[in-house]
Design an enzyme around this catalytic site. Structure first.
Site: not given
Ligand code: G6P
Ligand code: MN
Length: 439
Positions: A93, A147, A169-170, A199, A262, A282
């Protein structure tokens, strides 16, 4: 009444205790007898399981909890499988976020070039997981959070068209909660009307379920006039405040609809990059933030043997997936925003697009709500992103460097083909062993 059995794949996530908390909240209406935690990283899994046991004890639950790294044990007997894997872990990530930033492009885990890198990593393990579930629990429903959801959904549509997967997706729930907090109306009264791909979408209306009033004008006024804050939470980080700040900027220019947060990456990639620190993204923020705080709370909870009095909150993640499982299990046909094949629900997007739209969920899966055509501005934005994602998925299945380069070039966060090539080439090196060989 039937007692259900759930398996969580990727259960070493720090979001897992939140899933159990939501399960405890629902225990009167959604009876679950057994939960299996399945992960490939048994160390992380055991640490999280220790927390889960405290959650269960605090609620006096008699749920049987099993932890395993063996797929047969994990899936046999499951009614529901929740998949929430992170292919490549937090190390990858970090590269997804930092490599595009080297070239002045958005560095984000699901959007832009970083999201595409993550997509290339997630496809293979997700197909493998679906195959394991089909083998050991062919009647189970898979609720997939993994994801980048849009790319994973497209790849599964292509490779596993008959599988019982619902891609979720939340983020919309998170946005609705924040909006609800700002206008003083709980989101349980919201009937959201929304279109897009994951998104990448917009709310056109949010009707009050009791009065029928469209709350969007009030929300628009609030967002443009004062701005709204992220959900109150002891662990809200700086980047979430910036993200909600960007909602105001987006609605000042395009006040018609409420965008998903997003959209900032696609509408204002330059501003996002300006605010980014290429050495502190992030991933780093979470490592010293949420992850750290959860491990600290865990240590205290272990000492005390209870979570009571500890102020930790979990995002919408747990609440949303348990609501979905309950609606499926009890055939409630509750309306949610879900990712599904378009099939004409939005007539001016391709039938085979995986769109995010309202749908009702019952024992036999989802029933999408048709909405009619969308205005050209949104259609154009969505088509570019959709084609970029479809090209990426084709690049994966055909091992095609050319299609990957086209996908990166078409992504709106990447301003030139030259940058697309530089980023793609660096990502190929960083993802060796995780991506297919591109030729
Ligand atoms: C939201 C999105 C998820 C995403 C998550 C990232 O919940 O819907 O798709 O994974 O945010 O959260 P994080 O705190 O890890 O950046
Ligand atoms: Mn999401």
């Amino acid at each position: 009444m039937k007692q259900f059995s759930i398996t969580i794949a990727g259960s070493g996530s720090t979001r897992t205790p939140g899933v159990f908390i939501s399960l405890m909240d629902k225990k009167a209406t959604f009876p679950v007898k057994r939960v299996v935690m399945y992960d490939i990283d048994s160390d992380r899994q055991e640490k999280i399981a220790a927390l889960v046991r405290i959650v269960l004890k605090d609620a006096n639950s008699d749920i049987e909890l099993i932890t395993t790294t063996d797929p047969k044990t994990a899936f046999t007997g499951a009614d529901f499988v929740f998949t929430q894997i992170r292919a490549g872990g937090m190390e990858c990530r970090e590269w997804d976020e930092k490599i595009p930033l080297r070239y002045g492009c958005v560095g984000q885990e699901t959007c832009g070039a970083g999201g595409f890198a993550y997509g290339m990593r997630s496809i293979r393990p997700m197909i493998e997981l679906v195959e394991l579930v089909e083998k050991y629990a062919p009647a189970a429903w898979i609720l997939n959070y993994s994801n980048p959801a849009s790319i994973v959904a497209e790849a599964l549509r292509h490779a596993k068209p008959n599988s019982r997967v619902i891609n979720i997706c939340d983020m919309p729930v998170g946005i609705e909660k924040a909006v609800g907090q700002a206008i003083g109306i709980d989101r349980k009264y919201f009937e959201p009307h929304y279109f897009g791909i994951n998104h990448f979408g917009w709310y056109t209306h949010i009707y009050h379920t009791e009065t029928g009033e469209d709350l969007l004008p009030m929300i628009r006024k609030k967002i443009i006039g004062e701005g709204i804050a992220p959900l109150k939470d002891p662990v809200t980080e700086k980047s979430w405040f910036e993200t909600y700040g960007m909602l105001t900027k987006m609605m000042e220019l395009f006040p018609e609809y409420l965008p998903n947060t997003y959209m900032q990456y696609y509408l204002f990639p330059d501003k996002v990059v300006e605010k980014s620190d290429p050495n502190w993204t992030r991933t780093n923020e979470i490592a010293v933030g949420r992850e750290q705080r959860i491990w600290e709370a865990a240590a205290t909870a272990m000492e005390r043997g209870t979570f009571e009095g500890l102020n930790i909150q979990f995002s919408a993640h747990g609440e949303f997936i348990i609501d979905l499982a309950e609606s499926l299990a009890l055939n409630k046909k509750t309306r949610f925003l879900l990712i599904t094949e378009n099939n004409g629900a939005i007539p001016n997007l391709p039938a085979d697009a995986m769109v995010e739209i309202p749908a009702r969920l019952g024992v036999n899966g989802l029933e999408p709500v048709a909405r009619g055509p969308i205005p050209m501005f949104y259609q154009g934005l969505i088509m570019a992103q959709l084609c970029a994602e479809k090209l990426l998925v084709e690049a994966y299945f055909e091992n095609s460097y050319q299609k990957a380069l086209q996908a990166f070039t078409l992504n709106k966060t990447v301003p030139s083909a030259a940058a697309a090539k530089l980023i793609l080439d660096d990502l190929i090196v960083a993802n060796k062993g995780f991506w297919p060989e591109l030729r």
